[in-house]
Design an enzyme around this catalytic site. Structure first.
Site, PDB file in Angstrom:
ATOM      1  CG  ASP A 367      -1.518  -0.960   1.446  1.00  0.00           C
ATOM      2  OD1 ASP A 367      -1.472  -2.349   0.889  1.00  0.00           O
ATOM      3  OD2 ASP A 367      -3.373  -0.958   1.237  1.00  0.00           O
ATOM      4  CD  GLU A 505      -5.292 -10.004  -1.884  1.00  0.00           C
ATOM      5  OE1 GLU A 505      -6.485  -9.430  -0.973  1.00  0.00           O
ATOM      6  OE2 GLU A 505      -5.088  -9.722  -1.016  1.00  0.00           O
ATOM      7  CD  GLN A 627      -6.759  -4.640  -4.487  1.00  0.00           C
ATOM      8  OE1 GLN A 627      -7.133  -6.111  -4.424  1.00  0.00           O
ATOM      9  NE2 GLN A 627      -5.952  -4.092  -4.791  1.00  0.00           N
TER      10      GLN A 627
HETATM   11  C1  BGC Z   1      -6.212  -5.764  -0.818  1.00  0.00           C
HETATM   12  C2  BGC Z   1      -4.392  -5.730  -0.476  1.00  0.00           C
HETATM   13  C3  BGC Z   1      -4.398  -4.462  -0.066  1.00  0.00           C
HETATM   14  C4  BGC Z   1      -4.448  -5.251   1.744  1.00  0.00           C
HETATM   15  C5  BGC Z   1      -3.766  -3.919   2.578  1.00  0.00           C
HETATM   16  C6  BGC Z   1      -6.649  -6.201   0.543  1.00  0.00           C
HETATM   17  O1  BGC Z   1      -7.626  -6.222   0.924  1.00  0.00           O
HETATM   18  O2  BGC Z   1      -6.350  -6.159  -2.019  1.00  0.00           O
HETATM   19  O3  BGC Z   1      -4.282  -4.530  -2.543  1.00  0.00           O
HETATM   20  O4  BGC Z   1      -2.269  -4.681  -0.045  1.00  0.00           O
HETATM   21  O5  BGC Z   1      -5.744  -5.863   1.021  1.00  0.00           O
HETATM   22  O6  BGC Z   1      -4.762  -2.999   2.739  1.00  0.00           O
END
Ligand code: BGC
Length: 843
Positions: A367, A505, A627
């Site tokens: 992030d 994800e 996302q």
């Molecule tokens: C997201 C990731 C992010 C993580 C921590 C997850 O829900 O898919 O991209 O790095 O949350 O914020």
């Protein structure tokens, strides 16, 4: 409907105000009212509250982790957690021998809570009536000092409005706390602290020294409680009550109707990692001993906040509501509480959920990719410090690569204290109640994010010494890793990267092999190509001697560079339907998802992974994304840069295919991560300004309105918070650091009339002011060489003390200008240097 109530108009842009107590939303409010200073943070729980189904007091030290092993479902599970430290807030009162005050049990006559973002003060003003009809007013102010990172204080005035009698204050310190803030972790071990000392000292001090059970981090807290009536300290009778790990002082005195009793509680916190101390306990007691009263602490604290806002504020003044402006500041405020100038000497990374709660165990993901752009242009030393956190964990990343049979450095998807992979191997789907394999560690793209941040830091600061000492080494080792991950396929005469996951994800692998990762995730491959090229550039940028030393140290040779060059030109990027970039190999063979049916059935379908798994199905079967994944490319690179990258990769990619790609993936994204709105707002900024603005407002609301329904209570989403500010600066102002030039190309959303921002670029402090017609840039006087700035290809030098103004093209004229960038008048108030692009820094 907004959760916030109008405060007084003067404050509306700077203050979050709630005019009622809402137990059901208390968790969110506690996260939003967290106060911190980059060294530690305390959630905005009420002093009288203990952890229960409504409240969750939490205090966290930046980077204060501990590992615990849980026996669970016949398995041993090891996790590293951000440790919840003893609760120092504990404070309540009772009248005579009545019950102790607790908001949930009192008759609340009036309630206002305010978070003053300008000054970093949390206030609560409550009037309550007890069973005997006695009315008491509680006026509370709280700070976690931005001036002295080891201090925090509460100031509570208790007014006996219509009664006279005995009042007892209880002020405590609770070391019995556990990590209990996230319901889905509750089956796992949660007691991290061993209490070494718990005592009262002198007349007014409570003291605790605790140690984390595995990381052996010692934390000492010293608390002082003083009572005042008017300016005079009340020397009241005190007694100590101690039970297990909880200690409190009871302080008794008498009040007359109308009297105001002021209770000042000051806390000093030190830990065994602090520099320039003898021992944390001694340091905490010394800090407390030297701490002034609340007003003194407040004045120093506010001073620092004023300076911070002076460097960091972005103003959006016209056309938007005061609430929008306030929300933007709230997002910045939490970012500045997570990493502040006090963090720059600490060995800590940027946790995805800030130090505001226990979600994701305080781990550091990718992030920071969304945060660094804000920091490099405002507080570059902080950005440097976050990169140094990664640099210190380079040996661990090398080890991880070696253990996986690879070369170079493989940074973990989730990182904590020592940089090993912290991603859990099982996770709970609360919707089905099933524990499932977690393979999200396959998100190797985190490595490219680190490389990207190194490069952006270098571009913003020109910090050559950093590049030579740390940055280049990280770039080279990450490039090595990608070169090793890439395998040559003679059939297609291209290199391929297999076994990975992209940012989405919801896709963990092919539907037949759901845990094996994907082949040729477009985002991963394009980023890998970019990293390989930047690594080669960094070699060119180093003085020969430093380069030779580095090569020798990490065993590099020229052949490796030649191979990187080849791979960076031949990585595979899949396409389908003509010019749509496929998220990964085989994406186009997946089924289309029935969005309407699922929306109708479930309403909120952001967490499609949970929904589908609970239905014994899997997102792996469908063309859907959690996302932005492919679209990350348009977020990180301008059309010009991307065209260049695809040219390098030997793919015909025309900028006019960008809108088709954007529409394609927009229609297939669930926004299961708050980061998603940031990217989508960005990619629409030029083609659909209204939609972009609407998404920007969603980003602003990510935490303030808890749009993920319940996740904010576990910690704020720092990537989205920073992303909202970055949308203004890099997206709407069109700010881009390319080569040795700071490019601007403002196109404001129609709603937004003006953006004013202060930036630091290559040591120069710039005031940037843009509306729909003009862009003005002023550089503050300073002894430094000029920088080069540009508006749509019109370059000029700007020396410290100079200002310039550009008349902006109207949106309808911009398309014509894409081909012939001539229609600009540049109104220069001071001397204008010729445009220049120096060869010393390549993109
Ligand atoms: C997201 C990731 C992010 C993580 C921590 C997850 O829900 O898919 O991209 O790095 O949350 O914020």
């Amino acid at each position: 409907m907004s959760t916030f109530n109008r405060g007084d108009a003067r404050d509306a842009r700077w203050v979050l105000t709630w005019d009622r107590y809402e137990p059901e939303r208390q968790g969110v409010r506690e996260a939003l009212c967290t106060l911190g200073n980059g060294y530690f943070a305390t959630r905005g729980a009420a002093p009288e509250a203990r952890a229960d189904s409504i409240h969750y007091p939490g205090t966290y030290l930046a980077g204060g982790y501990n590992r615990l092993i849980s026996e669970f479902a016949g398995q041993r599970v090891e996790n590293e957690d951000l440790v919840n430290l003893p609760n120092w807030l504990c404070l309540s009162f009772r009248i005579g021998d009545g019950p102790w005050f607790a908001l949930d049990e009192a008759e609340v006559l009036d309630f206002v809570q305010r978070l003053d973002l300008r000054h970093g003060i949390l206030e609560r003003d409550v009037r309550v009536r007890d069973a005997l009809g006695r009315t008491t007013r509680w006026i509370e102010q709280r700070l976690v000092s931005m001036s002295d990172p080891h201090l925090a204080a509460l100031d509570i005035a208790l007014v006996a409005e219509d009664w006279s009698g005995e009042i007892t204050i209880r002020s405590g310190l609770d070391t019995t706390v556990t990590n209990d803030g996230v319901a889905r972790y509750r089956d796992l071990a949660s007691r991290h602290l061993e209490v070494l000392t718990l005592e009262h000292l002198g007349n007014d001090t409570l003291f605790a020294r605790c140690q984390t059970s595995q990381s052996r981090l010692t934390v000492a807290q010293a608390l002082r409680t003083r009572l005042f009536c008017g300016p005079h300290e009340v020397s009241a009778e005190r007694s100590i009550v101690q039970s297990g790990g909880y200690i409190e002082q009871h302080i008794q005195c008498a009040l007359q109707r109308g009297d105001a009793l002021r209770v000042e509680k000051t806390m000093a916190l030190h830990c065994s990692r602090d520099t320039a101390i003898s021992e944390p306990g001694l340091a905490a007691l010394r800090s407390l001993g030297h701490a002034g009263g609340f007003d003194e602490l407040r004045a120093a604290h506010e001073n620092v906040w004023t300076r911070l806002w002076g460097i960091c504020d972005i103003e959006i003044e016209n056309g938007v509501t005061a609430e929008t402006a306030m929300k933007l500041r709230a997002n910045q405020f939490h970012l500045l509480q997570t990493v502040s100038p006090h963090s720059s000497d600490l060995d800590v990374g940027l946790p995805a959920r800030s130090w505001h709660g226990e979600a994701y165990r305080g781990h550091v993901f990718w992030d920071e990719l969304f945060v660094l752009p804000y920091l490099v242009l405002r507080l570059p030393t902080l950005a440097r410090s976050l990169l140094r956190y990664r640099y210190r964990r380079l040996p661990e990343a090398r080890l991880a690569a070696r253990e996986a049979g690879l070369s170079g450095a493989m940074y973990p998807w989730q990182s904590g204290s020592d940089g090993r992979e912290e991603t859990q191997r099982m996770h709970l789907n609360p919707q089905s109640g099933r524990w499932l394999p977690d393979v999200s560690h396959r998100q190797r793209h985190v490595n490219s994010a680190i490389a990207y941040n190194v490069w952006k830091y270098y571009q913003a600061t020109g910090d050559h010494e950093f590049l030579c000492s740390y940055g280049a080494e990280m770039l080279l080792e990450i490039a090595r890793f990608w070169a090793c991950m890439a395998t040559y396929s003679a059939d297609i005469d291209r290199y391929e990267i297999r076994g990975v996951m992209g940012p989405d994800e919801y896709h963990t692998g092919h539907p037949d092999a759901p845990e094996d990762g994907l082949a040729n995730n477009a985002y991963t491959n394009v980023m890998a190509a970019w990293v390989l090229s930047r690594a080669i550039d960094s070699v060119d940028l180093m003085p020969e001697l430093r380069r030779c030393q580095l090569f020798e140290r990490i065993g590099m040779n020229a052949d490796e560079l030649a191979l990187w060059q080849t791979i960076s030109r031949k990585l595979r990027v899949p396409f389908h339907d003509g010019d749509i970039i496929s998220q990964f190999d085989g994406y186009d063979a997946l089924d289309e998802f029935d969005w309407d049916a699922y929306r109708a059935k479930y309403g909120d379908i952001r967490r499609l992974d949970r929904i589908l798994e609970a239905e014994n199905d899997t997102p792996n079967r469908y063309r859907l994304s959690k996302q932005a994944d492919v679209l990350m490319l348009f977020y990180l690179f301008s059309a010009e840069e991307l065209t260049q990258l695809f040219e390098q990769l030997g793919y015909p990619f025309l900028p006019d295919s960008i809108p088709r790609n954007v529409e394609y993936y927009l229609a297939r994204t669930a926004h299961g991560s708050t980061l998603s709105h940031v990217v989508h707002s960005w990619v629409l900024a030029r083609s659909d300004r209204q939609r972009s603005w609407d998404l920007f407002c969603c980003v602003l609301d990510s935490d303030l309105e808890d749009i993920q329904h319940g996740s904010t209570r576990e910690g704020v989403h720092i990537g989205a918070m920073a992303g909202s500010v970055d949308l203004l600066q890099r997206c709407y102002l069109g700010l881009e650091m390319r080569g040795n030039t700071l490019h601007f190309d403002p196109v404001l959303p129609t709603t937004l009339q003006r953006i004013r921002a202060t930036l630091t670029y290559r040591s120069q402090s710039l005031e940037v002011d843009a509306d729909h017609e003009r862009l003005r840039i002023h550089s503050h006087a300073f002894t430094s060489i000029p920088i080069t700035i540009a508006y749509r290809g019109h370059y000029r030098d700007l020396a410290p003390g100079e200002s310039c103004e550009y008349l902006l093209l109207r949106p309808e004229d911009r398309d014509r200008d894409e081909n012939q960038r001539t229609a600009i008048r540049s109104v220069n108030q001071f001397s204008v240097g010729p445009g220049r692009v120096s060869a010393s820094m390549k993109l």
